[in-house]
Design a protein around this motif. Structure first.
Motif, PDB file in Angstrom:
ATOM      1  N   VAL A   1      16.601 -67.043 -39.323  1.00 44.39           N
ATOM      2  CA  VAL A   1      16.184 -67.454 -37.977  1.00 44.39           C
ATOM      3  C   VAL A   1      16.940 -66.711 -36.877  1.00 44.39           C
ATOM      4  CG1 VAL A   1      15.942 -69.421 -36.404  1.00 44.39           C
ATOM      5  CG2 VAL A   1      15.530 -69.722 -38.856  1.00 44.39           C
ATOM      6  N   GLY A   2      18.209 -66.390 -37.126  1.00 43.79           N
ATOM      7  CA  GLY A   2      19.010 -65.727 -36.106  1.00 43.79           C
ATOM      8  C   GLY A   2      19.327 -66.664 -34.949  1.00 43.79           C
ATOM      9  N   GLY A   3      19.677 -66.093 -33.799  1.00 45.23           N
ATOM     10  CA  GLY A   3      20.008 -66.912 -32.641  1.00 45.23           C
ATOM     11  C   GLY A   3      21.415 -67.469 -32.717  1.00 45.23           C
ATOM     12  N   ILE A   4      21.656 -68.537 -31.972  1.00 42.84           N
ATOM     13  CA  ILE A   4      22.988 -69.131 -31.871  1.00 42.84           C
ATOM     14  C   ILE A   4      23.300 -69.984 -33.101  1.00 42.84           C
ATOM     15  CG2 ILE A   4      24.452 -70.709 -30.538  1.00 42.84           C
ATOM     16  CD1 ILE A   4      22.801 -69.915 -28.065  1.00 42.84           C
ATOM     17  N   ASP A   5      24.425 -69.717 -33.728  1.00 46.75           N
ATOM     18  CA  ASP A   5      24.890 -70.507 -34.865  1.00 46.75           C
ATOM     19  C   ASP A   5      25.917 -71.511 -34.355  1.00 46.75           C
ATOM     20  OD1 ASP A   5      25.913 -71.592 -37.168  1.00 46.75           O
ATOM     21  OD2 ASP A   5      26.436 -69.682 -38.112  1.00 46.75           O
ATOM     22  N   ARG A   6      25.533 -72.793 -34.323  1.00 46.18           N
ATOM     23  CA  ARG A   6      26.407 -73.845 -33.807  1.00 46.18           C
ATOM     24  C   ARG A   6      27.369 -74.378 -34.870  1.00 46.18           C
ATOM     25  NH1 ARG A   6      24.864 -76.530 -29.154  1.00 46.18           N
ATOM     26  NH2 ARG A   6      25.445 -78.548 -30.078  1.00 46.18           N
ATOM     27  N   GLY A   7      27.207 -73.891 -36.085  1.00 50.41           N
ATOM     28  CA  GLY A   7      28.191 -74.189 -37.107  1.00 50.41           C
ATOM     29  C   GLY A   7      27.822 -75.247 -38.129  1.00 50.41           C
TER      30      GLY A   7
ATOM     31  N   ALA B   1      12.499 -73.644 -27.453  1.00 47.36           N
ATOM     32  CA  ALA B   1      11.163 -74.248 -27.523  1.00 47.36           C
ATOM     33  C   ALA B   1      10.087 -73.170 -27.627  1.00 47.36           C
ATOM     34  CB  ALA B   1      10.920 -75.134 -26.305  1.00 47.36           C
ATOM     35  N   ASP B   2      10.262 -72.090 -26.869  1.00 45.40           N
ATOM     36  CA  ASP B   2       9.310 -70.976 -26.950  1.00 45.40           C
ATOM     37  C   ASP B   2       9.282 -70.394 -28.361  1.00 45.40           C
ATOM     38  OD1 ASP B   2       8.570 -71.207 -24.325  1.00 45.40           O
ATOM     39  OD2 ASP B   2       9.909 -69.640 -23.587  1.00 45.40           O
ATOM     40  N   ARG B   3      10.443 -70.309 -28.988  1.00 44.11           N
ATOM     41  CA  ARG B   3      10.504 -69.781 -30.350  1.00 44.11           C
ATOM     42  C   ARG B   3       9.820 -70.728 -31.331  1.00 44.11           C
ATOM     43  NH1 ARG B   3      15.906 -68.063 -32.719  1.00 44.11           N
ATOM     44  NH2 ARG B   3      14.515 -66.718 -33.923  1.00 44.11           N
ATOM     45  N   LEU B   4       9.994 -72.033 -31.128  1.00 50.30           N
ATOM     46  CA  LEU B   4       9.392 -73.014 -32.031  1.00 50.30           C
ATOM     47  C   LEU B   4       7.868 -73.028 -31.940  1.00 50.30           C
ATOM     48  CD1 LEU B   4      11.916 -75.965 -31.578  1.00 50.30           C
ATOM     49  CD2 LEU B   4      11.504 -74.683 -33.692  1.00 50.30           C
ATOM     50  N   LYS B   5       7.321 -72.437 -30.901  1.00 53.26           N
ATOM     51  CA  LYS B   5       5.867 -72.340 -30.747  1.00 53.26           C
ATOM     52  C   LYS B   5       5.306 -71.116 -31.470  1.00 53.26           C
ATOM     53  CE  LYS B   5       6.063 -74.612 -26.226  1.00 53.26           C
ATOM     54  NZ  LYS B   5       5.918 -74.436 -24.753  1.00 53.26           N
ATOM     55  N   GLN B   6       6.183 -70.281 -32.014  1.00 54.80           N
ATOM     56  CA  GLN B   6       5.757 -69.048 -32.675  1.00 54.80           C
ATOM     57  C   GLN B   6       5.698 -69.243 -34.193  1.00 54.80           C
ATOM     58  OE1 GLN B   6       8.053 -65.614 -31.343  1.00 54.80           O
ATOM     59  NE2 GLN B   6       8.489 -66.641 -29.411  1.00 54.80           N
ATOM     60  N   ALA B   7       4.574 -68.871 -34.776  1.00 57.32           N
ATOM     61  CA  ALA B   7       4.390 -69.020 -36.227  1.00 57.32           C
ATOM     62  C   ALA B   7       5.455 -68.257 -37.004  1.00 57.32           C
ATOM     63  CB  ALA B   7       2.999 -68.549 -36.630  1.00 57.32           C
ATOM     64  N   SER B   8       5.858 -67.097 -36.490  1.00 51.92           N
ATOM     65  CA  SER B   8       6.847 -66.280 -37.197  1.00 51.92           C
ATOM     66  C   SER B   8       8.195 -66.996 -37.283  1.00 51.92           C
ATOM     67  CB  SER B   8       7.027 -64.935 -36.498  1.00 51.92           C
ATOM     68  OG  SER B   8       7.474 -65.105 -35.164  1.00 51.92           O
ATOM     69  N   VAL B   9       8.541 -67.761 -36.262  1.00 46.88           N
ATOM     70  CA  VAL B   9       9.823 -68.492 -36.263  1.00 46.88           C
ATOM     71  C   VAL B   9       9.744 -69.683 -37.207  1.00 46.88           C
ATOM     72  CG1 VAL B   9      11.440 -69.822 -34.856  1.00 46.88           C
ATOM     73  CG2 VAL B   9      10.422 -67.729 -33.940  1.00 46.88           C
ATOM     74  N   ILE B  10       8.630 -70.406 -37.195  1.00 44.29           N
ATOM     75  CA  ILE B  10       8.448 -71.516 -38.141  1.00 44.29           C
ATOM     76  C   ILE B  10       8.528 -70.989 -39.574  1.00 44.29           C
ATOM     77  CG2 ILE B  10       6.874 -73.299 -38.982  1.00 44.29           C
ATOM     78  CD1 ILE B  10       8.132 -73.905 -36.256  1.00 44.29           C
ATOM     79  N   ASN B  11       7.899 -69.837 -39.819  1.00 45.35           N
ATOM     80  CA  ASN B  11       7.966 -69.228 -41.156  1.00 45.35           C
ATOM     81  C   ASN B  11       9.401 -68.877 -41.537  1.00 45.35           C
ATOM     82  OD1 ASN B  11       5.274 -69.248 -42.042  1.00 45.35           O
ATOM     83  ND2 ASN B  11       4.773 -67.435 -40.849  1.00 45.35           N
ATOM     84  N   ALA B  12      10.170 -68.395 -40.571  1.00 39.58           N
ATOM     85  CA  ALA B  12      11.566 -68.045 -40.835  1.00 39.58           C
ATOM     86  C   ALA B  12      12.381 -69.290 -41.166  1.00 39.58           C
ATOM     87  CB  ALA B  12      12.161 -67.328 -39.624  1.00 39.58           C
ATOM     88  N   ILE B  13      12.136 -70.381 -40.455  1.00 39.51           N
ATOM     89  CA  ILE B  13      12.834 -71.638 -40.729  1.00 39.51           C
ATOM     90  C   ILE B  13      12.493 -72.133 -42.135  1.00 39.51           C
ATOM     91  CG2 ILE B  13      13.032 -74.071 -40.077  1.00 39.51           C
ATOM     92  CD1 ILE B  13      12.561 -73.198 -37.162  1.00 39.51           C
ATOM     93  N   ILE B  14      11.211 -72.072 -42.476  1.00 36.99           N
ATOM     94  CA  ILE B  14      10.773 -72.485 -43.815  1.00 36.99           C
ATOM     95  C   ILE B  14      11.431 -71.600 -44.876  1.00 36.99           C
ATOM     96  CG2 ILE B  14       8.790 -72.602 -45.386  1.00 36.99           C
ATOM     97  CD1 ILE B  14       7.081 -73.304 -42.879  1.00 36.99           C
ATOM     98  N   ASP B  15      11.361 -70.286 -44.681  1.00 35.64           N
ATOM     99  CA  ASP B  15      11.943 -69.357 -45.648  1.00 35.64           C
ATOM    100  C   ASP B  15      13.437 -69.596 -45.838  1.00 35.64           C
ATOM    101  OD1 ASP B  15       9.681 -68.009 -46.399  1.00 35.64           O
ATOM    102  OD2 ASP B  15       9.904 -66.382 -44.954  1.00 35.64           O
ATOM    103  N   GLY B  16      14.140 -69.866 -44.735  1.00 30.54           N
ATOM    104  CA  GLY B  16      15.574 -70.126 -44.835  1.00 30.54           C
ATOM    105  C   GLY B  16      15.875 -71.332 -45.701  1.00 30.54           C
ATOM    106  N   HIS B  17      15.113 -72.400 -45.508  1.00 30.61           N
ATOM    107  CA  HIS B  17      15.307 -73.606 -46.322  1.00 30.61           C
ATOM    108  C   HIS B  17      14.984 -73.339 -47.790  1.00 30.61           C
ATOM    109  CE1 HIS B  17      15.374 -75.711 -42.431  1.00 30.61           C
ATOM    110  NE2 HIS B  17      15.917 -76.736 -43.075  1.00 30.61           N
ATOM    111  N   VAL B  18      13.885 -72.629 -48.025  1.00 31.63           N
ATOM    112  CA  VAL B  18      13.478 -72.324 -49.401  1.00 31.63           C
ATOM    113  C   VAL B  18      14.539 -71.481 -50.102  1.00 31.63           C
ATOM    114  CG1 VAL B  18      11.818 -71.027 -50.795  1.00 31.63           C
ATOM    115  CG2 VAL B  18      11.009 -72.543 -48.983  1.00 31.63           C
TER     116      VAL B  18
END
Length: 241
Positions: free
Chosen positions: A116-122, A152-169
């Motif tokens: 996902v990238g972006g800010i890592d809050r730890g 929020a803008d990122r969460l509206k993008q299919a590519s970001v949702i896919n990245a979140i899913i892939d990270g969990h998987v």
């Protein structure tokens, strides 16, 4: 056969965090369903069970009781965040978590932030019901902030949702040591159409095109320094007027 319990936070009458046209419950459900589809399609000997597969309300106790009764090997609770200033991703385990919960959190956190990238809050520990009352290794993920416009803008993008899913998987597969099915490669995310502006940018793109800063073509394409020079020149000329 490993049993993975995926808990989509909130639901039904409880929308969770809300902001910038995004509801936490919707993102949590979309990600949870994606994790189930991808894990079961791509890996051997794994079954994914869900707290909810539709927009329904469940008490926290119902969620952990079902997971415990099912004898799940791990639990991952999916959420989005709010009230976090600059936004980003963070994960939680229980304050006195088992070593296996810590290992699961480390695997998930590394994989999700990598995708996902972006800010890592730890990596964090907190006395949260979902990670406290679960009998198996359990982690709660907070996937970006609905009240931070950029997130929020990122969460509206299919590519970001896919990245979140892939990270969990990837994190779950790494922790459990899952074996990929023969012939199964990581799916390639479909590239966006560069000739169509993203939903979150449609209004601004149309406005600046009407004002002559852009010619209206290829809104999704990267900009070169030459093109940037033209835009800056048009802006400066407009200021002089």
């Amino acid at each position: 056969m490993f049993k993975v319990w995926i808990d989509a936070g909130h639901g039904g009458k409880d929308p969770g965090a809300v902001g910038n046209g995004v509801q936490e419950k919707d993102i949590a459900l979309k990600v949870s369903l994606g994790i189930k589809d991808r894990l079961e399609a791509e890996y051997e000997n794994v079954q994914v069970l869900l707290s909810r597969s539709t927009d329904v309300f469940l008490e926290l106790k119902e969620r952990t009781s079902k997971a415990n009764t099912a004898g799940a090997d791990i639990l991952v609770s999916i959420h989005c965040n709010a009230g976090g200033g600059k936004g980003g991703f963070e994960s939680f385990r229980y304050t006195s978590a088992s070593q296996n919960s810590i290992k699961l959190q480390n695997a998930l956190h590394k994989a999700i932030t990598g995708e996902v990238g972006g800010i890592d809050r730890g990596i964090k520990a907190q006395n949260l019901h979902m990670v406290r009352e679960s009998k198996m290794p359990a982690v709660l993920t907070e996937n970006l902030f609905v009240d931070v416009a950029a997130d929020a803008d990122r969460l509206k993008q299919a590519s970001v949702i896919n990245a979140i899913i892939d990270g969990h998987v990837q994190g779950i597969a790494s922790y459990l040591g899952l074996k990929r099915k023969a012939g199964e490669d990581k799916p390639v995310t479909q590239e966006r159409d560069i000739n169509v502006p993203s939903k979150w940018a449609e209004v601004v793109w149309a406005d600046l095109t009407d004002k002559g800063y852009f010619d209206g073509s290829r809104p999704g394409a990267p900009i070169t320094r030459e093109e940037m020079a033209v835009v800056v020149s048009r802006l400066l000329n407009n200021i002089k007027k």
